[in-house]
Design an enzyme around this catalytic site. Structure first.
Site, short mmCIF file in Angstrom:
data_model
loop_
_atom_site.label_atom_id
_atom_site.label_comp_id
_atom_site.label_asym_id
_atom_site.label_seq_id
_atom_site.Cartn_x
_atom_site.Cartn_y
_atom_site.Cartn_z
N LYS A 126 0.76 -1.32 -0.06
CA LYS A 126 -0.26 -0.16 -0.31
C LYS A 126 0.68 0.92 -0.57
CE LYS A 126 -4.30 1.19 0.10
NZ LYS A 126 -5.64 0.43 0.15
N ASP A 166 -6.97 4.31 -4.54
CA ASP A 166 -7.30 3.79 -3.21
C ASP A 166 -8.33 5.57 -2.87
OD1 ASP A 166 -8.32 1.99 -0.91
OD2 ASP A 166 -7.02 4.07 0.22
P1 NDP Z 1 -12.70 7.68 -2.57
O1 NDP Z 1 -11.81 8.45 -2.40
O2 NDP Z 1 -13.46 6.94 -4.27
O3 NDP Z 1 -14.37 7.88 -1.21
C1 NDP Z 1 -14.20 7.94 -0.39
C2 NDP Z 1 -15.24 7.98 0.49
O4 NDP Z 1 -14.88 8.04 2.18
C3 NDP Z 1 -16.03 9.97 0.02
O5 NDP Z 1 -17.46 9.86 0.38
C4 NDP Z 1 -15.47 10.53 1.66
O6 NDP Z 1 -15.86 11.53 2.31
C5 NDP Z 1 -15.46 9.62 2.00
N1 NDP Z 1 -14.36 9.42 3.48
C6 NDP Z 1 -13.00 9.60 3.40
N2 NDP Z 1 -12.23 9.37 4.39
C7 NDP Z 1 -13.40 9.90 5.67
C8 NDP Z 1 -13.38 9.88 6.80
N3 NDP Z 1 -12.02 10.56 7.46
N4 NDP Z 1 -14.20 10.82 7.36
C9 NDP Z 1 -15.48 9.54 6.45
N5 NDP Z 1 -15.86 9.82 5.13
C10 NDP Z 1 -14.26 10.42 4.74
O7 NDP Z 1 -12.22 6.02 -2.02
P2 NDP Z 1 -12.83 4.51 -2.54
O8 NDP Z 1 -14.54 4.56 -2.24
O9 NDP Z 1 -12.40 3.70 -3.62
O10 NDP Z 1 -13.14 3.92 -0.80
C11 NDP Z 1 -12.94 3.60 -0.09
C12 NDP Z 1 -12.86 2.77 1.02
O11 NDP Z 1 -12.90 1.22 0.61
C13 NDP Z 1 -11.30 2.90 1.41
O12 NDP Z 1 -11.28 1.99 2.78
C14 NDP Z 1 -10.86 1.87 0.92
O13 NDP Z 1 -9.67 2.16 1.27
C15 NDP Z 1 -11.25 0.84 0.66
N6 NDP Z 1 -11.53 0.17 -0.58
C16 NDP Z 1 -11.48 1.21 -1.54
C17 NDP Z 1 -10.82 -0.53 -3.15
C18 NDP Z 1 -10.67 0.27 -4.67
O14 NDP Z 1 -11.07 -0.28 -5.17
N7 NDP Z 1 -11.07 1.60 -4.49
C19 NDP Z 1 -10.88 -1.42 -3.15
C20 NDP Z 1 -10.97 -1.78 -1.20
C21 NDP Z 1 -11.16 -1.28 -0.86
P3 NDP Z 1 -15.15 13.01 1.68
O15 NDP Z 1 -15.47 13.13 -0.20
O16 NDP Z 1 -15.70 14.23 2.43
O17 NDP Z 1 -13.64 12.24 1.47
O1 2IT Z 2 -7.98 -1.79 -0.83
C1 2IT Z 2 -7.73 -2.47 -2.11
O2 2IT Z 2 -7.91 -3.64 -1.71
C2 2IT Z 2 -7.65 -1.59 -3.22
N1 2IT Z 2 -7.89 -0.27 -2.77
C3 2IT Z 2 -7.24 -1.52 -4.61
C4 2IT Z 2 -6.32 -1.80 -4.41
C5 2IT Z 2 -5.97 -2.62 -6.12
O3 2IT Z 2 -4.33 -3.06 -6.22
O4 2IT Z 2 -6.60 -3.01 -7.27
#
Ligand code: NDP
Ligand code: 2IT
Length: 446
Positions: A126, A166
């Site tokens: 990461k 992420d």
């Molecule tokens: P994005 O940046 O697209 O969206 C993040 C969302 O979470 C936004 O709505 C954001 O609000 C909110 N958020 C972020 N930080 C905080 C915080 N400290 N407190 C409250 N709300 C918060 O990210 P993703 O959707 O890609 O990721 C969301 C989660 O999923 C994370 O935990 C990530 O690690 C996990 N994840 C993502 C993957 C992926 O493929 N993208 C794969 C597996 C897991 P705001 O806009 O106000 O910041």
């Molecule tokens: O938390 C996760 O699994 C991710 N943000 C996706 C990682 C990836 O390599 O697609």
């Protein structure tokens, strides 16, 4: 507490003092793994868990860039290369002001087990930066990405380490990062996943985490003769994972009641439909606005500075960030009738909240299983890049579904308890661990 557990807790707490999120993730895993390791002394003798909790390598670097006022800004960049026993390092990049070493180590550690669960040959890593893309112009984001990649490019490559997105790193950032890597190395390679479809991305990668989460929930429910259809669903977040979770829930006939961002949540009792979701997409991905606007547009309630866990539902999907669902929230959810909790985010539920779910017999799926669809399709993107070929949307979606079903099966294999309760947390931890541990045993003390 057994001697082995006490020794492990003591040593890991001393080695990683001041890294609370990393320790939280390690303890959560150790709790299910140590009883298993005690029954398999070869893992103990070879100190597999001790080695797995020490990153193979951590790179920390300066990222200077110039803002639109012509001033120099400095951020810190990181890549935690945790474990390469079963494949090249693989895992996302996070750009958020809260990013620090503890958070990236916890995410990299979770990634090792998650990637193992997918069945694909990917190690765990990461990275990211404390850079905040919010409020920055496209030019500033590009400048930052170029500076970040100028340093990161020394440590990654299609056969060594393949980053992805992420929090705060989506299609725009991946494009800028890819462009700079290509320019520096003079190579067009699959060094990142989540790429645009025009330049080597995979169909379904943007959708994969959210879709995979709903496929996993459907598996959990089907095991009980139940289904997502007709259920009321509470979702936190409104980014990549939340948008495609909502899309799949709607498609499967469920009612999505909430979405949130870091300022608050909206509650739409009529349900968020496909049209309303299009509004959210434009709001969040194009205008980069606040979720509050949804409430103004559709005349529903907005709750500033609150999380959505007080809204009654059948299924709760915490999809925003770590430690966003606490023990009090867990109690309220359960008292209001919620009986399924599956983590789209990484470690969104605190250990005390998880204990409530377990004690109450709630179906609870940890992120490393439930959100593995994203990295799984990243793995499929790597495969397609190696083949210099692209699969159809249906083919990738079908493979994603099969992978989520396989992960579910692995969790049941290792997590089914005597009374029939499926402890998905234990199942995911052990199933993820075994493959990595066996590979490490084969490769000697490295
Ligand atoms: P994005 O940046 O697209 O969206 C993040 C969302 O979470 C936004 O709505 C954001 O609000 C909110 N958020 C972020 N930080 C905080 C915080 N400290 N407190 C409250 N709300 C918060 O990210 P993703 O959707 O890609 O990721 C969301 C989660 O999923 C994370 O935990 C990530 O690690 C996990 N994840 C993502 C993957 C992926 O493929 N993208 C794969 C597996 C897991 P705001 O806009 O106000 O910041
Ligand atoms: O938390 C996760 O699994 C991710 N943000 C996706 C990682 C990836 O390599 O697609």
């Amino acid at each position: 507490m057994s001697v082995l557990v006490a020794d492990f807790v003591d040593s890991v707490s001393r080695r990683h003092a001041n890294e609370p999120e990393f320790l939280q993730a390690v303890m959560e895993v150790a709790e299910s793994l140590i009883p298993y390791i005690e029954k398999h002394p070869v893992y103990r003798k070879n100190k597999i868990l001790e080695r797995m909790t020490e990153p193979e390598r951590v790179v920390i670097f300066r990222v200077p860039w110039i803002n639109d006022n012509g001033e120099i800004e400095i951020n810190r960049g990181y890549r935690v290369q945790m474990n390469s026993a079963i494949g090249p390092y693989k895992g996302g990049l996070r750009f958020h002001p809260t990013v620090n070493l503890s958070i990236l180590k916890f995410l990299a550690f979770e990634q090792v087990l998650k990637n193992s669960l997918t069945g694909l040959p990917m190690g765990g890593a990461k990275g990211g930066s404390d850079f905040d893309p919010k409020g920055k112009s496209d030019r500033e984001v590009m400048q930052f990405c170029q500076s970040f990649m100028t340093e990161l490019s020394k440590y990654i490559g299609p056969d060594t380490d393949v980053p992805a997105g992420d929090i705060g790193v989506g299609a725009r950032e991946i494009g800028f990062l890819f462009g700079q890597y290509k320019r520096l190395k003079g190579e067009f390679t699959g060094v990142l996943t989540g790429k645009g479809i025009e330049y080597g991305g995979s169909l379904i990668r943007p959708e994969a985490t959210g879709y995979g989460l709903v496929y996993f929930v459907e598996e959990m429910l089907q095991k009980r003769g139940d289904s997502v259809r007709g259920k009321s669903i509470v979702i936190s977040g409104s980014g990549n994972v939340s948008q495609f979770t909502a899309e799949k829930c709607i498609e499967m006939g469920a009612t999505v009641l909430t979405l949130s961002d870091s300022d608050g949540f909206i509650y739409d009792p009529a349900g968020i439909d496909e049209n309303k979701l299009n509004f959210v997409r434009e709001l969040k991905n194009v205008r980069r606005g606040r979720i509050k606007e949804y409430a103004l547009r559709y005349g529903c309630e907005y709750f500033p500075q609150e999380k959505p866990w007080g809204i009654a539902c059948d299924i709760a999907l915490p999809n925003a960030t770590e430690n966003e669902l606490h023990v009090e929230d867990a109690c309220i959810l359960v008292n209001n009738g919620c009986y399924v909790v599956a983590e789209g985010a990484n470690m969104p539920c605190t250990p005390q909240a998880i204990e409530v779910f377990r004690n109450k017999g709630i179906l609870y799926a940890p992120g490393k299983a439930a959100n593995a669809g994203g990295v799984a399709v990243s793995g499929l993107e790597m495969t397609q890049n190696s083949m210099r070929y692209s699969w159809t949307r249906d083919k990738v979606d079908q493979k994603l579904k099969t992978i989520m079903q396989n992960i579910h099966r692995s969790c049941v294999k290792y997590g089914e308890e005597e009374d029939g309760y499926i402890n998905y947390q234990k199942g995911a931890n052990i199933a993820g661990f075994v493959k990595v541990a066996e590979a490490m045993l084969s490769q000697g003390f490295v």
